[in-house]
Scaffold this motif. Structure first.
Motif, mmCIF file in Angstrom:
data_model
loop_
_atom_site.group_PDB
_atom_site.id
_atom_site.type_symbol
_atom_site.label_atom_id
_atom_site.label_comp_id
_atom_site.label_asym_id
_atom_site.label_seq_id
_atom_site.Cartn_x
_atom_site.Cartn_y
_atom_site.Cartn_z
ATOM 1 N N VAL A 18 1.507 9.585 6.116
ATOM 2 C CA VAL A 18 2.864 9.470 6.648
ATOM 3 C C VAL A 18 3.067 10.458 7.789
ATOM 4 C CG1 VAL A 18 5.303 9.793 6.100
ATOM 5 C CG2 VAL A 18 3.825 8.580 4.488
ATOM 6 N N GLN A 19 2.600 11.680 7.623
ATOM 7 C CA GLN A 19 2.719 12.682 8.683
ATOM 8 C C GLN A 19 1.922 12.268 9.924
ATOM 9 O OE1 GLN A 19 4.716 15.257 8.880
ATOM 10 N NE2 GLN A 19 5.545 14.798 6.857
ATOM 11 N N ALA A 20 0.730 11.720 9.734
ATOM 12 C CA ALA A 20 -0.083 11.260 10.864
ATOM 13 C C ALA A 20 0.625 10.122 11.598
ATOM 14 C CB ALA A 20 -1.457 10.809 10.379
ATOM 15 N N ARG A 21 1.263 9.220 10.860
ATOM 16 C CA ARG A 21 1.991 8.122 11.473
ATOM 17 C C ARG A 21 3.161 8.651 12.296
ATOM 18 N NH1 ARG A 21 4.255 3.261 7.855
ATOM 19 N NH2 ARG A 21 2.083 2.613 7.957
ATOM 20 N N LYS A 22 3.879 9.624 11.774
ATOM 21 C CA LYS A 22 5.004 10.210 12.505
ATOM 22 C C LYS A 22 4.531 10.881 13.786
ATOM 23 C CE LYS A 22 8.127 10.926 8.613
ATOM 24 N NZ LYS A 22 8.870 11.889 7.802
ATOM 25 N N ARG A 23 3.404 11.602 13.709
ATOM 26 C CA ARG A 23 2.866 12.245 14.923
ATOM 27 C C ARG A 23 2.471 11.206 15.968
ATOM 28 N NH1 ARG A 23 0.428 15.616 11.067
ATOM 29 N NH2 ARG A 23 -1.518 14.447 11.216
ATOM 30 N N ILE B 182 0.853 -1.179 0.000
ATOM 31 C CA ILE B 182 0.000 0.000 0.000
ATOM 32 C C ILE B 182 0.888 1.228 0.000
ATOM 33 C CG2 ILE B 182 -1.717 1.283 1.320
ATOM 34 C CD1 ILE B 182 -2.643 -1.373 2.483
ATOM 35 N N LYS B 183 0.616 2.141 -0.862
ATOM 36 C CA LYS B 183 1.364 3.397 -0.933
ATOM 37 C C LYS B 183 0.630 4.438 -0.081
ATOM 38 C CE LYS B 183 4.428 6.228 -2.627
ATOM 39 N NZ LYS B 183 5.760 6.227 -2.111
ATOM 40 N N LEU B 184 1.296 4.917 0.976
ATOM 41 C CA LEU B 184 0.683 5.894 1.863
ATOM 42 C C LEU B 184 0.805 7.292 1.269
ATOM 43 C CD1 LEU B 184 2.025 4.662 5.314
ATOM 44 C CD2 LEU B 184 -0.172 4.182 4.275
ATOM 45 N N THR B 185 -0.217 8.092 1.540
ATOM 46 C CA THR B 185 -0.157 9.487 1.103
ATOM 47 C C THR B 185 0.714 10.274 2.073
ATOM 48 O OG1 THR B 185 -2.082 10.143 2.389
ATOM 49 C CG2 THR B 185 -2.488 9.316 0.145
ATOM 50 N N ASP B 186 1.066 11.492 1.678
ATOM 51 C CA ASP B 186 1.882 12.335 2.560
ATOM 52 C C ASP B 186 1.165 12.622 3.871
ATOM 53 O OD1 ASP B 186 3.950 12.404 0.756
ATOM 54 O OD2 ASP B 186 3.299 14.277 -0.197
ATOM 55 N N ASP B 187 -0.145 12.828 3.827
ATOM 56 C CA ASP B 187 -0.907 13.082 5.058
ATOM 57 C C ASP B 187 -0.875 11.866 5.987
ATOM 58 O OD1 ASP B 187 -1.564 15.611 4.202
ATOM 59 O OD2 ASP B 187 -3.516 15.006 3.370
#
Length: 84
Positions: A14-19, A7-12
């Protein structure tokens, strides 16, 4: 053999995962600090209670039999003169 479909994650996403990862890491560090503080506090309280118990035991020994040798005072404890 077929290739797995990733699955290719969107930038949003990826940012949510980092937070979320940062929030989990901060929570874990906070918990570790809390356990450390509670441990140090309990060790200090137990050390003070042990000193008080040793002082009470030494006082009981002095009253029990004056013929017994004088107890060795703990560091920092006042030295009392033997009764004559």
């Amino acid at each position: 053999m077929t290739r797995p479909n990733f699955i290719k994650l969107t930038d949003d996403q990826v940012q949510a995962r980092k937070r979320r990862n940062v929030a989990i890491a901060l929570g874990l560090v906070g918990f570790i600090v809390l356990v450390f503080i509670v441990t140090v506090t309990n060790l200090q309280r137990n050390t003070e209670a042990r000193k008080a118990a040793e002082a009470a035991a030494a006082a009981t020994l002095e009253r029990a039999d004056p013929a017994l040798p004088a107890p060795v005072p703990a560091e920092g404890a006042p030295v009392s003169e033997p009764a004559q």
